[in-house]
Design a protein around this motif. Structure first.
Motif, PDB file in Angstrom:
ATOM      1  N   ASP A 121      -2.144  -6.104   5.451  1.00  0.00           N
ATOM      2  CA  ASP A 121      -1.087  -6.190   4.442  1.00  0.00           C
ATOM      3  C   ASP A 121       0.052  -7.086   4.899  1.00  0.00           C
ATOM      4  N   LYS A 178      -3.576   4.485  -2.439  1.00  0.00           N
ATOM      5  CA  LYS A 178      -4.792   4.765  -1.690  1.00  0.00           C
ATOM      6  C   LYS A 178      -4.718   6.186  -1.136  1.00  0.00           C
ATOM      7  N   THR A 211       0.843  -1.202   0.000  1.00  0.00           N
ATOM      8  CA  THR A 211       0.000   0.000   0.000  1.00  0.00           C
ATOM      9  C   THR A 211       0.875   1.248   0.000  1.00  0.00           C
TER      10      THR A 211
END
Length: 909
Positions: A549, A348, A226
């Motif tokens: 994650d 994101k 991410t």
């Protein structure tokens, strides 16, 4: 005519009545995903919340109507072009999902809401709120990732760089690169947004002005999974004509080159800093244009010649390039950037509150332990950095070393901080003066944990204006307050808040000076304190995504998150990994957030199944136990097995919420089996578990494993504490168990004595030694800014003020008031901003009368648990046990009175 006058009079009376009624109810504080009018929402189903403010008592919502439109002018029932919900019968006003609608990237949505009460009387519509979507699709990004050529591509810089780092010999690192792009704006801009991900950290500017107040941005993630980006409204930063956008990049955690025991220099994501950005403009005529990171940008090394999140930042002001981020600058000698693949993680939008500077501290004392060496004492332990303000000749090098304690000679002591870092250089900044009048500087890509700053290289003796301490942390808004007549408790509360803030920098950490690691155990032990005191839901949502994650396909978790791998090698196990289970559950209990449970459910299930592979006859021995005990150690298998039970039990409850009946049954059965195994292995007689340590006894009680042994174990625990002179004898796990196990089972008197101690081991003992934060060890060794013993603040709210969640009505939909009117106190009070509004509770003692005042928000109710041996008046009416809103608990000697929303005064005589 007379009839007409009578009719008009009646009409005015009715109208006046309606006006009065409407004035008594207002729908306010609209939020989307916990945020007020956010820009950059990155979820496909945003959740909407509102607060009802009502002067009417016992107000409950029975229905709502939401209007959503593409512009404020369309927010009418006839023209709402996105959604008109119509009248929906529901008492829900918290995290209402806006679903089954396709939401567009970049689109701003405007909304308002009205509600009906149980008498079917409608409120007025709320004021207009809004949210703006982020870039929801991969192809929304048109820019390219840029990086800078390595330092050896600037031959003239190599020799200079060697001189900067010669003295302290830090590991190699390039100067922070600066990027610039000139572009023209031909028309008047109606709206402009900057979307930027510059990692490790970035500082963006337009036309010479820094954009926003963010620091250490974006937040640390596992970059191969991410990558976060920020969204800025830059409408008022652009000029008609020529403009310049500039970005400076720091290494942060993305390029952690410093060698340390945790191995971030070997992280699988590690690479040179890079930036992806685009400025999107909408003009008054409706046309659009976009400026993106590409080959047309230029780059050069900036004056930050060294930066390492562990070691420090060096800034050479003589190397500043004047006007580099403004128009008219000649960048002919700058180089083209490298086009790179960038990090592998999914982009994101960052919905966690940013790290910002929140407080400034003037030094309380300046000492001179050696000629030319000055130590500035801020009087308070903080996380942040120092800001210099001085005049000095060009080339003057000022060195700042940070620490939270002094050695015997009065100099900063960095031994504890440096013990895990190669080269031993830590928390050291340098500033090389340019010699041009008054110079003001602070680091851009750095934070330290400190109370003291040792400064050398000043051209003359300083005064207190030379250095200012700046506190930085994730800027979560306050959500609560507590204070009472015991000054010690107030100091403990403040120290806890300071430690909590010091240890949230986009993710929760253990300490801000030595490790800066996201230890999972520390985080979940302090999570209830975080949710009582701060609006921390977005911060935890972000970090839970980090945990997801990090989870391996086997279900195994790391003890620190994010981790470069070391977190799997030591410390992981149920007591720490439980952050992934407990924090979502706390968010459900405190905020009514079912979405986070749903998102984490498959990960939790995989983890519980993984623990099953590590269990022997339902006993789990892996992981750390009761870390940092005062004196007595408790075997890790006791606490690990208890957490295994809690995980299975909570997973079953989550499955029940979502209607997964097979899972609910399966994991309830597993929990029962673990409970039986726990008692078979560890229970002896007379209520004793294990070797009878406070941690073992309170663990069994707090985690719900005692069954019929509860009273005996509670007695054994109270006896153990009394034998220890009313002191605790626990580590970080047992301390949380201890206070809650006692207070939840009618022994708040014993818990109070423990918290009120001023001798070792106790919080008060730290305060007596001058602590302004919580420490890592009861004996004062190691870190002086840890949050792992911070659940005491939640205990203040729950027990001394009496504000509790009700396990059967999540999110404070029903509030459980259960105060302990401690004989040693004359007053206590607290407030907490729930999703429904402010809950307040406070009591005073005057002679033989206790007055307890509470405020219950609209659309909620309250249950108040009080001693059954007192005469009680509720709102001036004598309470009797034969009314429908009162129940008696003879076993505990208490009564419970049910109350509706509004302000209530309760007197006990």
């Amino acid at each position: 005519m007379k009839k007409r006058l009578i009719f008009l009079s009646l009409w005015f009376l009715i109208a006046a009545s309606r006006t009065t009624s409407c004035a008594q109810v207002a729908v306010t504080k609209l939020t989307t995903e916990y945020l007020s009018n956010p820009v950059g929402i990155d979820v496909e189903t945003p959740r909407l919340s509102w607060i009802i403010e009502s002067k009417e008592k016992d107000y409950l919502q029975s229905a709502y109507q939401i209007l959503i439109a593409s512009s404020p002018g369309k927010l009418t029932e006839q023209s709402a072009d996105v959604w008109n919900s119509g009248k929906i019968k529901s008492d829900r006003s918290v995290l209402v999902p806006f679903k089954d609608h396709q939401l567009n990237s970049r689109q701003r949505y405007y909304w308002k809401v009205r509600v009906w009460n149980t008498n079917d009387k409608a409120s007025e519509y709320s004021d207009v709120a809004s949210w703006e979507m982020a870039l929801m699709k991969k192809d929304d990004w048109q820019g390219k990732w840029l990086s800078a050529p390595k330092v050896y591509d600037w031959a003239s810089f190599v020799a200079q760089r060697k001189s900067y780092i010669k003295e302290d010999k830090p590991e190699a690192g390039d100067a922070a690169p600066q990027f610039r792009k000139t572009f023209s704006v031909a028309k008047k801009v109606k709206q402009a947004r900057l979307y930027i991900s510059g990692i490790g950290y970035n500082v963006p500017c337009i036309n010479g002005q820094k954009i926003g107040e963010r620091l250490l941005d974006p937040a640390f993630t596992r970059y191969d999974k991410t990558v976060l980006y920020s969204v800025y409204d830059v409408t008022d930063k652009l000029n008609t004509g020529e403009n310049v956008v500039g970005v400076t990049l720091g290494n942060g955690w993305y390029n952690m080159f410093t060698k340390d025991v945790w191995g971030y220099d070997h992280a699988q994501w590690r690479s040179a800093p890079c930036v992806l950005a685009q400025i999107e403009m909408i003009f008054e005529d409706g046309s659009r244009t976009i400026i993106v990171t590409d080959e047309s940008w230029k780059t050069a090394p900036g004056p930050i010649v060294f930066n390492s999140i562990r070691q420090g930042e060096f800034y050479d002001a003589t190397k500043e390039t004047t006007g580099w981020n403004k128009t008219g600058f000649n960048d002919a000698n700058w180089l083209a950037p490298l086009i790179v693949s960038g990090p592998a993680g999914k982009l994101k939008a960052q919905m966690i509150q940013p790290v910002t500077a929140t407080e400034r501290f003037v030094p309380q004392k300046i000492t001179q332990p050696l000629p030319g060496i000055y130590v500035f004492d801020l009087g308070k332990n903080i996380a942040g950095f120092a800001e210099l303000k001085l005049k000095a000749p060009a080339g003057t090098t000022v060195t700042l070393k940070y620490a939270e304690r002094l050695d015997a000679n009065g100099r900063v002591d960095q031994a504890d901080i440096a013990q895990h870092v190669a080269g031993k250089m830590v928390q050291t900044d340098k500033y090389i003066c340019k010699g041009n009048g008054t110079e003001i500087w602070h680091p851009s890509f750095m934070y330290h944990g400190f109370q003291y700053v040792e400064v050398s290289g000043l051209p003359q003796a300083p005064d207190e204006q030379v250095l200012t301490g700046i506190k930085v942390h994730t800027a979560m808004e306050s959500a609560g307050s507590f204070e009472c007549s015991n000054t010690l408790f107030n100091n403990i509360q403040q120290a806890t808040l300071n430690s909590y803030q010091s240890n949230f920098m986009g993710y929760p950490t253990d300490c801000p000076q030595r490790e800066k690691n996201g230890w999972t155990g520390d985080a979940h032990l302090a999570a209830e304190t975080g949710l009582y005191n701060f609006r921390s839901q977005n911060a935890y949502t972000k970090w839970l995504s980090d945990i997801a994650d990090e989870q391996k396909s086997t279900g195994e978790l790391a003890a620190i998150v994010p981790t470069a791998g070391w977190g799997y090698f030591w410390g992981n196990g149920p007591a720490w990994d439980n952050a992934m289970v407990l924090i979502p559950w706390y968010m459900y209990e405190y905020s009514g957030d079912e979405t986070i449970l749903q998102q984490m459910y498959p990960h939790i299930k995989r983890y519980v199944d993984y623990l099953g592979t590590r269990a022997e006859n339902n006993i789990v021995s892996i992981g750390l136990g009761d870390w940092a005990p005062a004196k007595t150690k408790t075997p890790a298998d006791i606490t690990s097995t208890a957490y295994y039970y809690v995980d299975a039990m909570l997973l079953s409850k989550m499955a029940t919420i979502f209607g997964y009946s097979e899972d609910a049954k399966k994991y309830a059965t597993l929990a029962n089996s673990i409970n039986e195994a726990f008692n078979k292995r560890y229970y002896h007689n007379k209520g004793v578990y294990g070797e009878g340590s406070q941690t073992a006894l309170s663990c069994a009680i707090y985690q719900g494993l005692c069954g019929n042994n509860l009273n005996a174990t509670l007695t054994a625990l109270a006896d153990s504490i009394k034998k220890n002179d009313n002191h605790l004898d626990c580590g970080m796990l047992g301390t949380k168990y201890l206070l809650n196990a006692l207070s939840d089972n009618g022994r708040s008197d014993v818990a109070y004595k423990i918290v009120n101690q001023r001798t070792f081991p106790s919080w008060g003992n730290w305060i007596e030694q001058g602590a302004t934060t919580l420490w890592e060890q009861w004996n004062g060794t190691e870190s002086h800014n840890h949050i792992m013993f911070g659940d005491v603040s939640a205990w203040f709210y729950k027990n001394l003020a009496g504000i509790n969640t009700d396990k059967d009505a999540a999110g404070f939909k029903r509030i459980l008031f259960r105060p302990y009117f401690a004989p040693e106190l004359t007053w206590a009070k607290a407030s907490h901003q729930t999703m429904y509004g402010d809950v307040k509770a406070g009591w005073t003692r005057s002679k033989d009368v206790i007055t307890y005042n509470i405020s219950i928000p609209a659309n909620t109710t309250g249950d108040v648990v009080l001693p059954g041996n007192k005469k009680i008046l509720v709102d001036d009416v004598v309470l009797t046990t034969n009314t429908s809103n009162v129940t008696v608990d003879k076993q505990n000697g208490t009564i419970k009175v049910k109350l509706g929303s509004g302000d209530h005064e309760i007197k006990l005589m």
